[in-house]
Structure formats: C-alpha cells, structure tokens
Design a protein around this motif. Structure first.
Motif, PDB file in Angstrom:
ATOM      1  N   TYR A 137       0.839  -1.201   0.000  1.00  0.00           N
ATOM      2  CA  TYR A 137       0.000   0.000   0.000  1.00  0.00           C
ATOM      3  C   TYR A 137       0.876   1.254   0.000  1.00  0.00           C
ATOM      4  CZ  TYR A 137      -4.012  -2.991   1.236  1.00  0.00           C
ATOM      5  OH  TYR A 137      -4.996  -3.954   1.260  1.00  0.00           O
ATOM      6  N   ASN A 155      -4.039   7.758  -5.530  1.00  0.00           N
ATOM      7  CA  ASN A 155      -4.644   6.423  -5.596  1.00  0.00           C
ATOM      8  C   ASN A 155      -5.607   6.263  -4.410  1.00  0.00           C
ATOM      9  OD1 ASN A 155      -5.222   3.632  -5.434  1.00  0.00           O
ATOM     10  ND2 ASN A 155      -3.297   3.114  -6.450  1.00  0.00           N
ATOM     11  N   ALA A 156      -6.871   6.586  -4.647  1.00  0.00           N
ATOM     12  CA  ALA A 156      -7.876   6.579  -3.572  1.00  0.00           C
ATOM     13  C   ALA A 156      -8.003   5.207  -2.924  1.00  0.00           C
ATOM     14  CB  ALA A 156      -9.229   7.017  -4.129  1.00  0.00           C
ATOM     15  N   GLU A 157      -7.946   4.152  -3.730  1.00  0.00           N
ATOM     16  CA  GLU A 157      -8.100   2.801  -3.185  1.00  0.00           C
ATOM     17  C   GLU A 157      -6.944   2.428  -2.264  1.00  0.00           C
ATOM     18  OE1 GLU A 157      -8.902   0.696  -7.024  1.00  0.00           O
ATOM     19  OE2 GLU A 157     -10.455  -0.243  -5.797  1.00  0.00           O
ATOM     20  N   PHE A 166      -5.166   4.427  -0.386  1.00  0.00           N
ATOM     21  CA  PHE A 166      -5.408   5.097   0.902  1.00  0.00           C
ATOM     22  C   PHE A 166      -6.527   4.398   1.672  1.00  0.00           C
ATOM     23  CE2 PHE A 166      -3.212   8.731  -1.109  1.00  0.00           C
ATOM     24  CZ  PHE A 166      -2.353   9.076  -0.075  1.00  0.00           C
ATOM     25  N   LEU A 167      -7.591   4.025   0.968  1.00  0.00           N
ATOM     26  CA  LEU A 167      -8.726   3.370   1.613  1.00  0.00           C
ATOM     27  C   LEU A 167      -8.305   2.055   2.276  1.00  0.00           C
ATOM     28  CD1 LEU A 167     -11.832   3.053   2.086  1.00  0.00           C
ATOM     29  CD2 LEU A 167     -11.879   1.831  -0.113  1.00  0.00           C
ATOM     30  N   ASP A 199      -5.951   8.479   6.428  1.00  0.00           N
ATOM     31  CA  ASP A 199      -6.008   7.801   5.128  1.00  0.00           C
ATOM     32  C   ASP A 199      -7.424   7.818   4.556  1.00  0.00           C
ATOM     33  OD1 ASP A 199      -3.312   7.247   4.941  1.00  0.00           O
ATOM     34  OD2 ASP A 199      -3.483   5.145   5.532  1.00  0.00           O
ATOM     35  N   ARG A 203      -8.152  11.268   3.197  1.00  0.00           N
ATOM     36  CA  ARG A 203      -7.491  11.472   1.891  1.00  0.00           C
ATOM     37  C   ARG A 203      -8.230  10.715   0.784  1.00  0.00           C
ATOM     38  NH1 ARG A 203      -5.015  14.419  -1.777  1.00  0.00           N
ATOM     39  NH2 ARG A 203      -3.499  13.284  -2.998  1.00  0.00           N
ATOM     40  N   SER A 204      -8.624   9.485   1.072  1.00  0.00           N
ATOM     41  CA  SER A 204      -9.340   8.679   0.097  1.00  0.00           C
ATOM     42  C   SER A 204     -10.679   9.328  -0.258  1.00  0.00           C
ATOM     43  CB  SER A 204      -9.556   7.258   0.632  1.00  0.00           C
ATOM     44  OG  SER A 204     -10.201   6.446  -0.315  1.00  0.00           O
ATOM     45  N   GLN A 205     -11.368   9.834   0.755  1.00  0.00           N
ATOM     46  CA  GLN A 205     -12.645  10.520   0.521  1.00  0.00           C
ATOM     47  C   GLN A 205     -12.441  11.754  -0.358  1.00  0.00           C
ATOM     48  OE1 GLN A 205     -14.394  12.778   3.783  1.00  0.00           O
ATOM     49  NE2 GLN A 205     -16.420  11.945   3.281  1.00  0.00           N
ATOM     50  N   SER A 249     -13.632   8.620  -3.055  1.00  0.00           N
ATOM     51  CA  SER A 249     -14.087   7.289  -2.656  1.00  0.00           C
ATOM     52  C   SER A 249     -15.301   7.369  -1.731  1.00  0.00           C
ATOM     53  CB  SER A 249     -12.952   6.532  -1.952  1.00  0.00           C
ATOM     54  OG  SER A 249     -13.447   5.347  -1.356  1.00  0.00           O
ATOM     55  N   ALA A 306     -14.726   5.336   1.443  1.00  0.00           N
ATOM     56  CA  ALA A 306     -13.975   6.050   2.472  1.00  0.00           C
ATOM     57  C   ALA A 306     -14.918   6.867   3.346  1.00  0.00           C
ATOM     58  CB  ALA A 306     -12.914   6.950   1.820  1.00  0.00           C
TER      59      ALA A 306
END
Length: 199
Positions: free
Chosen positions: A145, A155-157, A159-160, A178, A181-183, A187, A190
């Motif tokens: 990751y 890369n949203a995934e 971070f998720l 994380d 950030r993903s949100q 995402s 997220a």
C-alpha cells in the motif's frame, strides 16, 4: 502483366487489412459505448482471420469481463499470454481474475510479474497489497500500500485499504487520515469508513 498482378495483390492485401482495422475499430467503439455483446461479436469476427491478434484478444476479454463471462475473459487473457507472456495488461487482468476468485497466491504471481515489467505501477502494488491483506500478511500488505501511494499520491483505493489495515492494527488516528485522503479523492467507501471509525 507481372507488375499488374503484383499491384493487384498489394491492393487486395491493403483492402483486407483496412477492412480488418475497421472491424477492430468498430469493436473498440462498441466497447466504449458500453455495447459489450456487440463488441465481442466484432472482435470475434476479426479474430477468425487473425486468431493471435493480442489487442483484439485482450479487448474481447475485457468485454467478456463486463458481461460477467469470466471464464471466457480468462481464456482470452491466457491466449494473449500464450503469444506474449510479458503483456502487462493481460498479466494485470489475470491477477484481478484470481483475486476475485479468492486465489490470492495465484493473484500475487501475476501482480509480481506486472511489477517486474513496470515497477512504477501503483495499481499493481495496491492489488498485491490487497492480496497480502486477505492472506493476513499485514506487513507485506502495508509495504505494498505504501509503495502504491509512493507512485501515485492520488490512488484513492490505496489510501482506503491502507486505512482499513491500520484499523485492524489499532492505528486509528492515521487510519482516519487515510480515509480522509481517500474521501477527498472521491471514494464513497472512504466516507462510510470515516462515519464508522472516525466520529
């Protein structure tokens, strides 16, 4: 006379190749429009005369994936790899196939190959991380990751799933960072994770 025959043969070959190109372009257009069944038909038509055309095999496999005909998709990806074992997209697709089948060791082999071919592929690190995560190998999952995020900070995934792993490791503060950030990267999962773990 001989020159005229050569010219005629050249015109015929050019015509046939241009017709074949039209068929593959039509398949690509149908795929992009979401007409996956028709795209499969167009690629299949082309593959009758060009059975080892990597682009058409791979694209037909992707169309089969969209139609949830995963065994046919797998057969096309394997056919691509039989012609070109180093094909990046087919290796990645086979890794995803085995991941979805919960065959994580097999998935990792294909993600390893993608990373061997192109060590900067954030998506391959993220997917390999998910495979290790599912196997319970949290150290390797975290390492992958981190690499995914290193190569693509959007890369949203990655971070998720890194956030999800941190929740499992009781690292709530950085997990929530994380998820945030993903949100921010779009995402919706997220958002759910933030609501569940970070309020």
């Amino acid at each position: 006379m001989k020159n005229r025959l050569s010219l005629l043969a050249l015109v015929l070959i050019t015509f046939l190749f241009s017709c074949n190109d039209d068929v593959t372009r039509k398949g690509d257009q149908l795929y992009n429009e979401g007409n996956f069944k028709e795209a499969v038909d167009a690629y299949s038509e082309y593959l009758k005369t060009n059975p080892k055309d990597i682009k058409s095999l791979y694209n037909r496999g992707r169309a089969y994936e969209e139609l949830k005909q995963l065994d046919k998709a797998k057969a096309d990806f394997i056919a691509v790899l039989d012609v070109d074992g180093d094909n990046l997209n087919a290796n990645l697709s086979m890794g995803k196939y085995w991941y979805n089948q919960k065959e994580f060791n097999k998935a990792i082999i294909f993600f390893d190959k993608v990373i061997e071919l192109d060590g900067l592929r954030s998506d391959a690190y993220m997917l390999r991380g998910r495979s290790y995560h599912q196997k319970g190998d949290f150290d390797k999952a975290m390492e992958n990751y981190n690499q995914a995020i290193n190569f693509d900070n959007d890369n949203a995934e990655a971070f998720l799933y890194r956030g999800a792993l941190k929740i499992a490791l009781n690292q709530f503060k950085t997990a929530c960072q994380d998820f945030t950030r993903s949100q921010a990267l779009g995402s919706s999962e997220a958002s759910e994770a933030l609501a569940k773990h970070c309020r």
